[in-house]
Design a protein around this motif. Structure first.
Motif, PDB file in Angstrom:
ATOM      1  N   ASN A  83      -1.055  -3.508   6.537  1.00 58.17           N
ATOM      2  CA  ASN A  83      -1.216  -2.834   5.246  1.00 58.17           C
ATOM      3  C   ASN A  83      -0.836  -1.355   5.340  1.00 58.17           C
ATOM      4  O   ASN A  83      -0.268  -0.796   4.400  1.00 58.17           O
ATOM      5  CB  ASN A  83      -2.641  -2.996   4.733  1.00 58.17           C
ATOM      6  N   ALA A  87       2.170   0.487   3.178  1.00 56.61           N
ATOM      7  CA  ALA A  87       1.989   1.735   2.425  1.00 56.61           C
ATOM      8  C   ALA A  87       3.005   2.786   2.867  1.00 56.61           C
ATOM      9  O   ALA A  87       3.584   3.498   2.037  1.00 56.61           O
ATOM     10  CB  ALA A  87       0.561   2.252   2.604  1.00 56.61           C
ATOM     11  N   ARG A  88       3.245   2.869   4.171  1.00 55.15           N
ATOM     12  CA  ARG A  88       4.230   3.849   4.673  1.00 55.15           C
ATOM     13  C   ARG A  88       5.645   3.480   4.249  1.00 55.15           C
ATOM     14  O   ARG A  88       6.427   4.340   3.846  1.00 55.15           O
ATOM     15  CB  ARG A  88       4.130   3.952   6.189  1.00 55.15           C
ATOM     16  N   HIS A  91       6.677   4.190   0.392  1.00 56.61           N
ATOM     17  CA  HIS A  91       6.474   5.545  -0.156  1.00 56.61           C
ATOM     18  C   HIS A  91       7.526   5.939  -1.189  1.00 56.61           C
ATOM     19  O   HIS A  91       7.279   6.776  -2.044  1.00 56.61           O
ATOM     20  CB  HIS A  91       6.415   6.581   0.969  1.00 56.61           C
ATOM     21  N   ARG A  98       4.146   1.333  -5.338  1.00 59.50           N
ATOM     22  CA  ARG A  98       3.558   2.264  -4.373  1.00 59.50           C
ATOM     23  C   ARG A  98       2.030   2.250  -4.498  1.00 59.50           C
ATOM     24  O   ARG A  98       1.317   2.197  -3.499  1.00 59.50           O
ATOM     25  CB  ARG A  98       4.126   3.658  -4.611  1.00 59.50           C
ATOM     26  N   LYS A  99       1.542   2.273  -5.726  1.00 59.83           N
ATOM     27  CA  LYS A  99       0.091   2.245  -5.946  1.00 59.83           C
ATOM     28  C   LYS A  99      -0.522   0.946  -5.425  1.00 59.83           C
ATOM     29  O   LYS A  99      -1.607   0.948  -4.846  1.00 59.83           O
ATOM     30  CB  LYS A  99      -0.224   2.415  -7.431  1.00 59.83           C
ATOM     31  N   TYR A 102      -0.787   1.204  -1.655  1.00 60.24           N
ATOM     32  CA  TYR A 102      -1.892   2.088  -1.260  1.00 60.24           C
ATOM     33  C   TYR A 102      -3.246   1.459  -1.575  1.00 60.24           C
ATOM     34  O   TYR A 102      -4.215   1.669  -0.840  1.00 60.24           O
ATOM     35  CB  TYR A 102      -1.763   3.457  -1.931  1.00 60.24           C
ATOM     36  N   LEU A 105      -5.049  -0.691   1.150  1.00 61.69           N
ATOM     37  CA  LEU A 105      -5.726  -0.083   2.292  1.00 61.69           C
ATOM     38  C   LEU A 105      -7.247  -0.083   2.152  1.00 61.69           C
ATOM     39  O   LEU A 105      -7.941  -0.596   3.029  1.00 61.69           O
ATOM     40  CB  LEU A 105      -5.189   1.330   2.533  1.00 61.69           C
TER      41      LEU A 105
END
Length: 124
Positions: A83, A87-88, A91, A98-99, A102, A105
């Motif tokens: 995860n 997220a990385r 970006h 993207r949301k 994130y 996580l």
């Protein structure tokens, strides 16, 4: 049906659904396999899907629920690096994607806590 049984079966259903998705649509899962793992990402996708299906079956059965829920808590912790990678890697994706990446996580913590609660609720 007791609330603890409903909670366990809901967790089992979540794991079964996600585990099945690893086989039906493996590509998104391949993309989040950390590069440091040896071998092909598809292998890890299938292995993690099989683990999720096994955990789902174990949690669904009262006899193996406690141990399987403890293992699920460990599994949810173990997949956190995937995860983080997602997220990385995402970006530069559009804001909604993207949301979503994130948002995955902090969702790991409630999953771990849920699995631990299922395990506690099924003590001998």
């Amino acid at each position: 049906m007791a609330a603890s049984d409903r909670s366990a079966l809901l967790l089992a259903r979540l794991l079964a659904t996600t585990g099945t998705a690893h086989f039906v649509a493996p590509r998104p899962f391949d993309a989040i396999v950390p590069r440091v793992l040896p071998g092909e990402p598809r292998t890890w996708t299938y292995v993690s899907g099989a683990v999720e299906l096994a955990l789902a079956a174990g949690i669904a059965l009262p006899r193996t629920r406690r141990a399987s829920a403890l293992l699920a808590a460990g599994f949810f912790t173990a997949v956190l690096p995937a995860n983080v990678k997602m997220a990385r890697d995402w970006h530069d994706r559009p804001a909604p994607l993207r949301k979503a990446a994130y948002a995955r996580l902090p969702l790991q913590a409630p999953l771990v806590l849920w699995a631990l609660k299922v395990s506690r609720d099924n003590r001998p």
